[in-house]
Design a protein around this motif. Structure first.
Motif, short mmCIF file in Angstrom:
data_model
loop_
_atom_site.label_atom_id
_atom_site.label_comp_id
_atom_site.label_asym_id
_atom_site.label_seq_id
_atom_site.Cartn_x
_atom_site.Cartn_y
_atom_site.Cartn_z
N ASN A 9 7.68 -17.66 -24.59
CA ASN A 9 8.21 -18.75 -24.09
C ASN A 9 8.78 -18.65 -22.79
O ASN A 9 8.50 -19.38 -21.89
N TRP A 10 9.33 -17.31 -22.66
CA TRP A 10 10.08 -17.19 -21.47
C TRP A 10 9.29 -16.83 -20.23
O TRP A 10 9.36 -17.43 -19.07
N ILE A 11 7.81 -16.19 -20.58
CA ILE A 11 6.83 -16.22 -19.72
C ILE A 11 6.37 -17.34 -19.13
O ILE A 11 6.29 -17.73 -17.87
N PHE A 12 6.16 -18.16 -20.20
CA PHE A 12 5.75 -19.52 -19.61
C PHE A 12 6.51 -20.32 -18.73
O PHE A 12 6.14 -20.87 -17.62
N ALA A 13 7.67 -20.04 -19.26
CA ALA A 13 8.78 -20.89 -18.57
C ALA A 13 9.15 -20.18 -17.14
O ALA A 13 9.38 -21.08 -16.04
N ALA A 14 9.05 -18.94 -16.90
CA ALA A 14 9.31 -18.07 -15.80
C ALA A 14 8.72 -18.65 -14.72
O ALA A 14 8.69 -18.66 -13.63
N GLY A 15 7.26 -18.83 -15.38
CA GLY A 15 5.90 -19.25 -14.38
C GLY A 15 6.04 -20.96 -14.24
O GLY A 15 5.60 -21.03 -12.95
N GLY A 16 6.23 -21.53 -15.11
CA GLY A 16 6.13 -22.93 -14.76
C GLY A 16 7.39 -23.37 -14.10
O GLY A 16 6.79 -24.51 -13.42
N SER A 17 8.48 -22.88 -14.39
CA SER A 17 9.54 -23.46 -13.37
C SER A 17 10.71 -22.47 -13.31
O SER A 17 11.51 -22.56 -14.52
N ARG A 18 10.93 -21.49 -12.61
CA ARG A 18 11.73 -20.25 -12.56
C ARG A 18 13.26 -20.96 -12.49
O ARG A 18 14.10 -20.65 -13.69
N ASP A 19 13.57 -21.95 -11.96
CA ASP A 19 14.74 -22.39 -11.91
C ASP A 19 15.41 -23.16 -13.31
O ASP A 19 16.27 -23.14 -13.53
N ALA A 20 14.21 -24.07 -13.71
CA ALA A 20 14.51 -24.66 -14.86
C ALA A 20 14.71 -23.73 -15.83
O ALA A 20 15.75 -23.73 -16.70
N ALA A 21 14.06 -22.69 -16.21
CA ALA A 21 14.08 -21.50 -17.06
C ALA A 21 15.35 -20.85 -16.81
O ALA A 21 16.20 -20.85 -18.08
N ARG A 46 14.47 -10.23 -15.89
CA ARG A 46 14.23 -9.16 -17.14
C ARG A 46 12.77 -9.74 -17.56
O ARG A 46 12.00 -8.75 -17.77
N THR A 47 12.27 -10.98 -17.64
CA THR A 47 10.82 -11.36 -18.01
C THR A 47 10.00 -10.85 -17.28
O THR A 47 9.03 -10.03 -17.32
N LYS A 48 10.29 -10.89 -15.81
CA LYS A 48 9.33 -10.71 -14.84
C LYS A 48 9.18 -9.03 -14.82
O LYS A 48 8.05 -8.65 -14.52
N ILE A 49 10.26 -8.61 -14.78
CA ILE A 49 10.23 -6.80 -14.64
C ILE A 49 9.30 -6.52 -15.83
O ILE A 49 8.43 -5.54 -15.70
N GLY A 50 9.54 -7.07 -16.91
CA GLY A 50 8.70 -6.48 -18.11
C GLY A 50 7.27 -6.93 -17.93
O GLY A 50 6.32 -5.95 -18.35
N GLY A 71 2.44 -20.55 -15.09
CA GLY A 71 2.93 -21.40 -15.95
C GLY A 71 1.92 -21.78 -17.19
O GLY A 71 2.36 -22.64 -17.87
N TYR A 72 0.76 -21.53 -16.86
CA TYR A 72 -0.45 -21.78 -17.78
C TYR A 72 -1.52 -20.82 -17.89
O TYR A 72 -1.73 -20.19 -16.89
N GLY A 73 -2.01 -20.60 -19.00
CA GLY A 73 -2.97 -19.56 -19.25
C GLY A 73 -3.08 -19.07 -20.59
O GLY A 73 -2.32 -19.40 -21.22
N SER A 74 -3.99 -18.06 -20.70
CA SER A 74 -3.81 -17.51 -22.00
C SER A 74 -4.66 -16.03 -21.95
O SER A 74 -5.46 -15.82 -21.10
N ALA A 75 -4.42 -15.48 -22.91
CA ALA A 75 -4.85 -13.81 -22.79
C ALA A 75 -6.28 -13.80 -23.28
O ALA A 75 -6.88 -13.33 -22.71
N VAL A 76 -6.52 -14.79 -24.23
CA VAL A 76 -7.92 -15.01 -24.51
C VAL A 76 -9.01 -15.20 -23.32
O VAL A 76 -10.18 -14.86 -23.24
N GLY A 77 -8.42 -16.31 -22.71
CA GLY A 77 -9.26 -16.69 -21.39
C GLY A 77 -9.52 -15.52 -20.52
O GLY A 77 -10.46 -15.52 -19.82
N SER A 78 -8.46 -14.72 -20.38
CA SER A 78 -8.68 -13.49 -19.55
C SER A 78 -9.71 -12.70 -20.10
O SER A 78 -10.56 -12.34 -19.05
#
Ligand SMILES: Nc1ncnc2c1ncn2[C@@H]1O[C@H](COP(=O)(O)OP(=O)(O)O)[C@@H](O)[C@H]1O
Ligand SMILES: [Mg+2]
Lengths: 357, 304
Positions: free
Chosen positions: A226-238, A247-251, A300-307
């Motif tokens: 959830n945090w990954i989607f949010a960090a990419g989708g809207s960093r400030d909102a997250a 922490r999410t981005k470092i991870g 903010g959008y994508g999937s592991a299966v897609g990659s």
């Protein structure tokens, strides 16, 4: 982005469980399908498969399948964490050379310091993860674009790969570690083969599948996802709702480093030495695989299966051209055309999916 | 089995510490019971040499709406960013339930019961409604590596909570960006209420909305107040403020230009103070053509 796999059974006694709207079940399967980020890439993969099946008779043989899957897996192992990173809104241009760095560290440390390759493998894991953490830390501290930060790391690692190898081994390639303790067991883990239905497959395919499964679980079923989607989708909102964005981005960068370590060890133990100049340019291939697989370049959008499907398209194209006995120079053209088509298709699909909401 | 807001501690911590808050005498201290939930006293904030806020005083009481009015650039957002934990104040005192406080991160503010809804960054547009609803405070079940989101609970709760506020979504799986601006604000408000916020801070929730949607949002603001929350409503529309507000603070270029309770001031007077001088005639002309949509909210209106 949302799970279509059967959700876990409702928790017994979860209050409000009766609040589930029966109309939720009525969500049209077509819209669900259109809402999947990897849809475009699946269509693309089928098209590429059919194309090469006609263009080259040998393409549909089991042994060809194994070759294609192997090529796909070495890209795919990296494309999975790179996709997660892109969903988290960042790039890593150092991903390609980091693979080589990881292999070099493992090889040199084993050769120079100890008699057992497993020590080198372990040290390589730590150092590679530290480089990933460095990328993430620099990014979140300086708030510079990841393009700049990782371009810096990319250049530094490229230089260090060549420089250290020259300094220690005097050439562009490391010394063989084939006769050292632990080499055989390490090779079994990172570079062995297994047979399935009479066809030999490389073990990287299993690593790849495992990573796809784990990454999908993380993305769709954990808080971190959830945090990954949010960090990419809207960093400030997250950040404003309490998501630990830094922490999410470092991870995520450390995830890319983990992938680089796996592929790096595979490179090393497939042979017994590493070329110090390898890996340059692969970072773009990982990004291309993720984008073909439906990752939004803006996050903010994508999937592991897609990659994974993006990596499969890559593998089919690169090997299909060989099976069809064409000039491999055409490969880049195909890849570029595929990238454009997939991106357009993805954009179109997403618009359709959102317009019908 | 399900947890609310557990375990998230790292709010990013990306702000550099500002100078220690200037101590203000304890005269403003109040007992936690009847006193204000939040009290700012002579609060100032500088961005480098830009004086964004100077000596601002504001009280937020449970079950009341405190409005902050001011033109663009007046310092409204700066004020609420201090309350929300995004910035630290440079001088003055900031008390939460009577206790002197400096918030280090939005997470800290949330943990103290202060939830903020930003005009433009209330939600993550591409994420489904239910993921947005629980973002940052996701309930989980299972242990160790199998600890996972409690998805059925999250979906059901999102649906139920939104229906309680009168939003009947066909599909909580749709990206929240596909909702209207007013609905998005309402989701954010519903989320704050659900997570037990004591103070709800809203930055210009109606600024980008049409009259009807503004009315809907103001209704939910009133609903939150009726649920006993203290609300800070930022707006540059005195009509919206007067429809629901109990207290009004006017900001002008970072300083307080007035502070009133509802019974001290009329809408006309509030509008006059907001506009001031030569702008006033233009504005009055404008307002005569577009009377306040009184049926859309106001003190007496209870939400659905
Ligand atoms: N991060 C910042 N750095 C420098 N100046 C800022 C920053 N944020 C706001 N300001 C300035 O502070 C003043 C008040 O801004 P703001 O609080 O956003 O006003 P409002 O929300 O009332 O429109 C403005 O002059 C603005 O330019
Ligand atoms: Mg503002």
């Amino acid at each position: 982005m949302t799970a279509t796999a059967p959700a876990p059974a409702p928790a017994p006694g979860a209050d409000g469980a009766d609040g589930t709207d029966e109309r939720l079940l009525g969500r049209s399967p077509l819209r669900k399908l259109l809402g999947r980020p990897e849809l475009g890439s699946v269509v693309g993969a089928i098209a590429v498969f059919v194309f090469f099946a006609f263009a080259a008779d040998s393409f549909v043989r089991g042994s060809s399948l194994s070759t294609v899957l192997y090529a796909s897996s070495t890209i795919g192992i990296m494309a999975v964490p790179v996709a997660l990173l892109m969903i988290g809104g960042e790039f890593d241009l150092s991903a390609g050379v980091l693979v080589t760095s990881s292999a070099l560290i493992s090889s040199m440390f084993s050769y120079q310091m100890t008699a057992n390759v497993w020590v080198g493998v372990g040290v390589s894991l730590l150092v590679t993860l530290a480089i990933g953490a460095f990328n993430g830390f620099m990014l979140t501290r300086t708030r510079l674009p990841s393009f700049i930060i990782t371009l810096g790391t990319y250049l530094m690692l490229t230089g260090m790969n060549l420089g250290f190898t020259q300094l220690i081994d005097g050439t562009v390639s490391t010394k063989s570690i084939a006769d050292m303790d632990g080499f055989d067991s390490a090779r079994a883990l990172f570079a062995s083969r297994f047979t399935l239905g009479g066809v030999g497959f490389r073990i990287t395919i299993l690593w790849w599948l495992a990573l796809v499964v784990v990454a999908t679980w993380i993305l769709l079923r954990t808080r971190a996802g959830n945090w990954i989607f949010a960090a990419g989708g809207s960093r400030d909102a997250a950040r404003a709702v309490g998501v630990p964005v830094a922490r999410t981005k470092i991870g995520l960068y450390m995830g890319v480093a983990l992938g680089a370590w796996i592929v790096g060890q595979h490179l090393l133990f497939s042979y017994d030495a590493v070329q110090s100049g390898e890996g340059v340019g692969n970072e773009l291939i990982y990004i291309i695989a993720a984008v073909i697989g439906g990752c939004l370049i803006t996050g903010g959008y994508g999937s592991a299966v897609g990659s994974a499907i993006g990596a499969l398209i890559f593998g089919m194209t690169s090997k299909g051209i060989v099976f069809a006995e064409w000039d491999p120079d055409w490969f880049k053209f195909f890849l570029g055309a595929m990238l454009l088509l997939a991106t357009l298709l993805n954009a179109w699909v997403r618009k359709r999916a959102e317009a019908t909401a | 089995m399900t947890t609310k807001g557990d375990g998230v501690t790292d709010g990013g911590g990306e702000d550099t510490p500002a100078d220690a808050a200037g101590a203000v005498d304890a005269a403003g201290a109040v007992d936690a019971q009847g006193g204000p939930l939040v009290r700012l006293d002579g609060v100032s904030k500088h961005y480098g040499n830009v004086r964004a806020l100077e000596g601002v005083t504001l009280e937020v009481h449970a079950g009341e709406i405190s409005c902050v009015l001011g033109d663009n650039g007046a310092g409204k957002s700066t004020l609420i960013k201090i309350i929300a934990g995004l910035h630290r104040h440079d001088a003055g005192s900031f008390r939460i339930e009577g206790e002197e406080t400096t918030l280090g991160s939005p997470r800290e503010a949330l943990d103290r019961g202060i939830a903020t809804v930003y005009q433009d960054l209330a939600v993550v547009p591409l994420m489904p409604v239910w993921r947005n609803f629980f973002l940052g405070s996701e309930p989980t079940r299972g242990k160790g590596p199998f600890r996972r989101l409690d998805v059925p609970f999250m979906r059901a709760t999102t649906h139920a909570e939104l229906r309680r506020m009168g939003i009947d979504l066909r599909d909580v799986d749709q990206p929240i960006g596909t909702l209207s601006g007013g609905e998005r604000q309402c989701v954010a408000i519903a989320r704050a209420v659900y997570f037990g916020a004591k103070v709800l801070v809203l930055d210009e929730p109606t600024a980008a909305l049409g009259v009807k949607q503004s009315g809907v949002v103001l209704k939910y603001v009133a609903a939150a107040r009726d649920a006993g929350l203290g609300v800070v409503l930022i707006t540059h529309n005195p009509h919206h403020a007067y429809l629901v507000g109990d207290r009004f603070v006017l900001l002008k270029r970072g300083v307080m230009a007035g502070s009133h309770t509802r019974d001290e001031i009329t809408l006309d007077e509030l509008t006059r103070q907001m506009a001031g001088g030569s702008e006033l005639d233009d504005l009055r002309h404008e307002l005569e053509r577009a009377p306040a949509p009184a049926h859309l909210g106001g003190r007496a209106t209870k939400s659905a």
